[in-house]
Structures are given as structure tokens and as C-alpha cells.
Scaffold this active site. Structure first.
Site, short mmCIF file in Angstrom:
data_model
loop_
_atom_site.label_atom_id
_atom_site.label_comp_id
_atom_site.label_asym_id
_atom_site.label_seq_id
_atom_site.Cartn_x
_atom_site.Cartn_y
_atom_site.Cartn_z
N GLU A 292 1.89 -0.45 -6.50
CA GLU A 292 1.91 -1.62 -5.47
C GLU A 292 2.53 -1.12 -4.08
O GLU A 292 3.10 -0.14 -3.93
CB GLU A 292 2.97 -2.87 -5.99
N ASN A 294 5.25 -2.72 -1.25
CA ASN A 294 6.26 -3.78 -1.08
C ASN A 294 6.47 -3.67 0.63
O ASN A 294 6.64 -2.72 1.19
CB ASN A 294 7.66 -3.42 -1.53
#
Length: 704
Positions: A292, A294
């Protein structure tokens, strides 16, 4: 450049941002809930605005209130910190609509990367390695079971909008999916307002490694090396370090270039982090996959600051103000090694249960800079400001450009503490349980680890449960020191929980010597109490020190001290009542926290608590005949293991239960905790109802 900014956050990150803004000559505005009215970040800022009641939804997550605070104070920009509104696209857009700058990435980048499902699709299109999984809509639990079976167990269920370890469940079987899918949806909805869940293959023996990226609004994007974040518990990071002991220069370059490609694909600027899951079994350097991105400042950003010499908060502010990066990729140099430990309000001796309450005593280790000429001595006077403590030397927040940071230090090691609490303050049930971050830097990884152990020994926290002992045990663990770590490290090495770091024979002898010297000092002081009959008795010179049930004969006299017949050289300055004892034993420094417990002491050092009782030989012989008090049997009760909210109760009076059966759910620190039956039995009485707030050890159920 901005003249005034508002920090839409609390705790240590608010203090951290205020410190940099102050150094840049920028005025700051703090916001706070009623629970934080007297918090350090409120006192540290130039102005402060109340938002509302303690629940985050009514204060720190209310974008409208924060925008109103900006208008009322004239703040030109907002730094969101991490968590709360930091990755909410709607907040960034709302600020822009009100002509307030967002100190972070553009809204479209937040949207693209904030949706974990869509971000994986974008990553794949940008040429970034991705983990096999299912990114479509999952209808219900039965659909989740089918998808998980098709992918192949084990699988990871994740809330699409999740982050920070929230909304994640590992499933090894269909049973785990059926138990965890709905809980994952609920946590996603409660924490992020989105109950969508995706499922992906779980890579066994994985390492969690992330790349720090930094870009400006003029198209310049660079990467600042990696951070190793594999030491996790329940998917929550515990220890981070930079660089990674696993990553080679070639691997760093490949990961960094993919991270930059992804950032460029979404028009990213400001600081951001691309998280990767890396196969520890793949030595080719190609086994890394996108996890992912951030779109905010990470909790663990200090380790990158320490090895690059950059202040990431300053860079974020300058980028938001429209400035170009003043350096390029070739200017970035990684120097030395930095490690960060997160000090949490959770009790490892009770299964890491959250702990809330007042910080009766809070004394973080002093900022220390040690030079190579005298490794045992503290260097210049340290500077202590709420939010950060470190030595006045080679500060990476002094606006240094890459290459001008740690490489120019004359220090052997540096200790830094980032916090947002003070002694007498309270750790609230409404927010994250982190108390502080302890960061050490040194020339080598081994020296940085040793600096952590020394600092943790001197980290005093009383009044609530905390994980300082556990952090020290991690630093001493042979596997951690060898760099052979995975995200399963804690579960693998502490399958039965944590009972303290093991103490070797040498440490037990040292504690016996300290105990005898402390007992001698206490006895000498007692001689001088006025009003005693007869001549004052001389302090005993012979002692029996019982350390965790093992006896040591100790002799203290003018010629020195011996433990079990072996001489020790001890340099110790102790005053009766002193809580932190620093000694040098056989040339090695040892710091011990000392607490009186009735007729005994509790010594805390090197990642464990030790029961220490020091008696004269005659008293020790008689003590062997004393009857020990037997603790009460509490196995007939289901007790609340932490302060929290009872959200579900699955059984009633008269119900039969089996070992391992879920009985109740308690929500604490934004996490659901399932309480299970330890053994088979029958419920005799129900003492609590769903919706009640329970104290630690409150009785929920009584069994026959």
C-alpha cells in the site's frame, strides 16, 4: 512561506510538527479535545482551539471544526500529522475550497492510494510488483470463503480504507474467514467509515519493508532509502530501523525506482511511503511486492531523518509552500544506522492488553550523545522540549541537506525521544496507546541496538502497563541482532506470551551484588535514626540475596564485594529511596530501576522484572519456614482483561461452553478483542451487559 500553520492532530506528532515550525519561524495553532485540554501540544503551540468532546468523531475527525479553527486564527495551512484526517481526500479538498493549504499530497493522489483495491490496480499499471489477490467486491462471508479458497490459504483480509494495523485479519482456514470477515468489515466501518474488504495471498516468512518518497510541486520526486518494519504484533509496527539489514544497494535502487514510478503515476508530491512485502526466502532481490502507499508522514519517519540528515516535516512544509526540493537523488546519502522502538501503553506480561490511566511517573531517558573517546560518558547538556529530547549536537532537524547529517557527527551514538505526554498526564481510552518513540543512531547496527538497550533500562514509566521490558528483550534477542526477522517474529519467538527477557548467571550475580549494597546502605541509614536504645548496630556485612527464587551468598566489606565466592568490582552511588540506580560492574555499565515492595525490592533491567529479597543469613534461614500466601482461584470467572466497552456477549446463564469458544467482545483502543473460554463449563451468572464500560478485572461471567 507560511506565517502560521494549524496542526490537526495531537500527542507526539503534534509536538514534533510544532518544534520544526518554531525553528522555521512559523507560528503554530494546536487543536484539542476535552481529554487533551492540558496536553503538552496545547501548551507548546502559540495558540490553541478547543474542538469538542473526547471521541475522535466529535473532535479530531470533524473537518468542519478544524476549518473553522483555521479561519478563527488566520492559519494559512494545515499539517495533518498521521492518522485522523491525514489520508482523507475530502478534508484536503475542503481546505482547498477555503483557500487553506494542505501540508501533504494533492487530493487526487490521496484518493488513488487511499483505496487499497484501486491502488493495487494503479500500482500494477505503473509496473510495480503486486501480490496475487482478489480486488473486486465481496458480497458476503460465503463469497469471502470461496475467494479465499480459490487464492489458497493462508490469506489476508484487509479493510479497503484501512491502515495502521486496523481492519486486518490473517486466515489459515475457512473457519478463520468465517470468524474474521465480518469483524474486519466492522473495524473498517468504525475506524475509516468504509466496510469494503479485499483478500490477498499471505506471503509466508515475509518482511515488511517500505520506501520513503519525497516530491515537490514541480515534478521532482526522489526516494530516501528504506525502513525495515518487520517487527510487528497484530500487524502493528513495534520496531523500525533504517536501513534494512536485508536490502542490498541493488535491491534498494530497484525498490526505490518502482516507488518513484508509482508516485509519479498519481501526480504525487510531499512526503509519502510505499510499503512493500518482501520474501525473506528470496535472495535474488526481486521478491518484493506492493502492499500500500501511505499518503502522509509515517510514525517511523525519525529513522529516515537520522540516516539522511533531513527534517521531513520541514520538507513537507516547504513543498506545500511551493518550493522546489533543494537536492536530487544523487545527493541522498545514508549514513550509520537508526532504530526506533514504540513505547506503548500495553502490558506484555498480561498478553499485551491495553492499559489506560495516569502516568504517575514518566521519566524518559535523557538525550545522550556519546563520543568515541569516552563511550561511558554523556556529552553536552541535553535539550528537553515537549515532543522531543536529544543532545545538542548534529541535530538532523537543523535544516541539513543530505550528506550533511550523521556523516558529520563526531558522535558514537545518539538517543532521541519523541513524545507528547508528561508526568501526571493521562493515557486515554479514546486514542492510540503509543506513549513515546525511542530513537537511537550509531555508526553500526549493533551499536544502535546496544544504545536502545541502555536507553530502555533508564526509561521510567509508572502508573500504567507498558512494553519497555518487551522492547529491551527484542533488542537482546539473538535472532533480531542477526537481522533474521520476519513479520511473524514476535508470534514465533513468544508463542506462550512474554514473561521477561531471560537473565544469565552473570546478570543475576550483578543484581545480587546491587541488592546487597542497597541493603547495606539502607541499614547504615537506619543506624542514624534518633531515639534508638543502646549503641547503633553496625550494618551487616554478610547477606543472602534471593533473585527470582535463587539464593546468592554476598559479602560486603572494606576489601570489596564477593558473590557466591567470586569477587566483583562495583562502582555505585546510591542514596536510600533512589529509584534509578546506575552502576559500573567489572567495567560494564548497568542501569536498574529499583522499587520497594514490602520487605523486598523489584529490580527492572535488561528487559525483565526481578523479585529481589536481601536478608541476613539468620533471617534467610528462618524465612524458609514462613508459609507463602496462596493467591485466590479466579478460574471460575471471565474477567475483563482491560478497560473497555463490552460490545457483545454470546452466552447467557445456564449455557454450556467449550474451551476456545468466543464468549464476549471488548472494544478498547479502537480494536475488538474476543474473549474465549479457557475450559469447558456452564455459565452460572452474567454480571455485565453489552454497552457497559468495564474496568480492568471487572467480572463479566461467573461459571459453576
Amino acid at each position: 512561506m507560511f506565517s502560521k500553520i494549524l496542526i490537526a492532530n495531537r500527542g507526539e506528532i503534534a509536538c514534533r510538527v510544532i518544534r520544526t515550525a518554531r525553528r522555521m519561524g512559523i507560528k503554530t495553532v494546536a487543536v484539542y479535545s476535552d481529554a487533551d485540554a492540558r496536553a503538552p501540544h496545547v501548551r507548546m503551540a502559540d495558540e490553541a482551539v478547543r474542538l469538542g468532546p473526547p471521541p475522535a468523531a466529535e473532535s479530531y475527525l470533524n473537518a468542519e471544526l478544524i476549518i473553522d479553527a483555521c479561519k478563527a486564527t488566520g492559519a494559512e495551512a494545515v499539517h495533518p500529522g498521521y492518522g485522523f484526517l491525514s489520508e482523507r481526500e475530502s478534508f484536503a479538498r475542503a481546505l482547498a475550497d477555503n483557500d487553506i493549504a494542505f501540508i501533504g499530497p494533492p487530493p487526487n493522489a490521496i484518493a488513488a492510494m487511499g483505496d487499497k483495491i484501486e491502488s493495487k490496480k494503479l500500482a500494477k499499471e505503473a509496473g510495480v510488483n503486486v501480490v496475487p489477490g482478489y480486488l473486486g467486491e465481496i458480497a458476503d462471508t460465503d463469497d469471502a470463503v470461496k475467494i479465499a479458497s480459490d487464492i489458497g490459504y493462508p490469506v489476508m483480509m484487509k479493510a479497503s480504507a484501512g491502515g495502521g494495523g486496523k481492519g486486518m485479519r490473517l486466515a489459515w482456514s475457512e473457519k478463520d474467514v468465517r470468524e474474521g470477515f465480518e469483524a474486519t468489515k466492522r473495524e473498517g466501518l468504525a475506524s475509516f467509515g468504509d466496510d469494503r474488504v479485499f483478500i490477498e495471498k499471505f506471503i509466508e516468512s515475509p518482511r515488511h519493508i517500505e520506501i520513503q518518497v519525497l516530491g515537490d510541486q514541480h515534478g521532482n520526486i526522489i526516494y530516501l532509502g528504506e525502513r525495515e518494519c518487520s517487527i510487528q504484533r497484530r500487524h502493528q509496527k513495534v520496531v523500525e530501523e533504517a536501513p534494512s539489514p536485508f536490502v542490498t544497494p541493488e535491491m534498494r535502487k530497484a525498490m526505490g525506482e518502482q516507488a518513484v514510478a508509482l508516485a509519479r503515476a498519481v501526480g504525487y508530491y510531499s512526503a509519502g511511503t510505499v510499503e512493500l512485502i518482501v520474501s525473506g526466502a528470496d535472495t535474488t532481490g526481486k521478491g518484493f511486492y506492493f502492499l500500500e502507499m501511505n499518503t502522509r508522514l509515517q510514525v517511523e519517519h525519525p529513522v529516515t531523518e537520522e540516516v539522511t540528515g533531513l527534517d521531513l516535516v520541514e520538507q513537507m512544509i516547504r513543498v506545500a509552500a511551493g518550493e522546489k526540493l533543494s537536492f536530487g537523488q544523487d545527493d541522498v546519502k545514508l549514513t550509520g544506522w537508526a532504530i526506533e522502538s514504540r513505547v506503548y501503553a500495553e502490558d506484555p506480561y498480561r498478553g499485551f492488553l491495553p492499559s489506560t490511566g495516569r502516568l504517575v511517573r514518566y521519566r524518559p531517558p535523557s538525550a545522550v550523545l556519546r563520543d568515541a573517546a569516552s563511550p561511558g560518558s554523556a556529552a553536552p547538556q541535553d535539550e528537553r522540549v515537549h515532543g522531543q529530547s536529544r543532545a545538542k549536537s548534529a541535530h538532523p532537524e537543523e535544516g541539513l541537506s543530505p550528506g550533511e547529517g550523521p556523516s558529520r557527527r563526531t558522535a558514537r551514538s545518539i538517543t532521541r525521544v519523541d513524545d507528547g505526554v508528561v508526568e501526571g498526564g493521562e493515557v486515554s481510552m479514546f486514542y492510540d496507546p503509543m506513549i513515546a518513540k525511542l530513537i537511537t543512531w550509531a555508526d553500526t547496527r549493533e551499536e544502535a541496538i546496544d544504545a536502545q538497550i541502555t536507553a530502555l533500562d533508564a526509561f521510567v514509566v509508572n502508573g500504567i502497563g507498558h512494553n519497555v521490558d518487551f522492547l529491551s528483550a527484542l533488542m537482546q534477542h539473538p535472532r533480531f541482532r542477526a537481522g533474521e526477522i520476519t513479520t511473524g517474529f514476535i508470534a514465533e519467538e513468544y508463542p506462550e506470551g512474554f514473561q521477561g527477557a531471560p537473565a544469565g548467571d552473570a546478570l543475576r550475580r550483578q543484581l545480587a551484588a546491587l541488592g546487597a549494597l542497597i541493603a547495606t546502605a539502607e541499614a547504615s541509614r537506619a543506624r542514624h535514626i534518633d531515639g534508638q536504645l543502646g549503641e547503633p548496630l553496625a550494618a551487616p556485612s554478610q547477606w543472602v540475596a534471593r533473585i527470582d527464587g535463587e539464593d546468592f551468598d554476598v559479602s560486603v566489606n572494606g576489601e570489596g564485594i564477593t558473590v557466591a565466592g567470586e569477587p566483583l568490582t562495583v562502582d555505585l552511588g546510591y542514596t536510600p529511596g533512589q529509584r534509578l540506580v546506575e552502576a559500573i560492574i567489572d567495567g560494564e555499565p548497568l542501569t536498574v530501576q529499583v522499587e520497594r515492595k514490602g520487605s523486598s525490592w523489584l529490580f527492572t533491567t535488561r528487559g525483565a522484572r526481578h523479585d529481589v529479597r536481601v536478608l541476613t543469613p539468620r533471617s534467610a534461614a528462618l524465612a524458609a519456614h514462613m508459609i507463602e500466601k496462596v493467591p485466590p482461584d479466579l478460574s471460575r470467572y471471565l474477567l475483563c482483561p482491560m478497560p473497555g466497552l463490552l460490545t457483545a456477549l454470546h452466552v447467557g446463564a445456564g449455557d454450556k461452553v467449550e474451551a476456545g469458544q468466543p464468549l464476549a467482545v471488548v472494544e478498547a483502543m479502537k480494536m475488538e478483542n474476543i474473549l474465549r473460554a479457557e475450559k469447558a463449563g456452564v455459565v452460572a451468572k452474567v454480571e455485565a451487559k453489552p454497552g457497559e464500560s468495564l474496568a480492568v478485572d471487572a467480572v463479566i461471567l461467573e461459571f459453576e
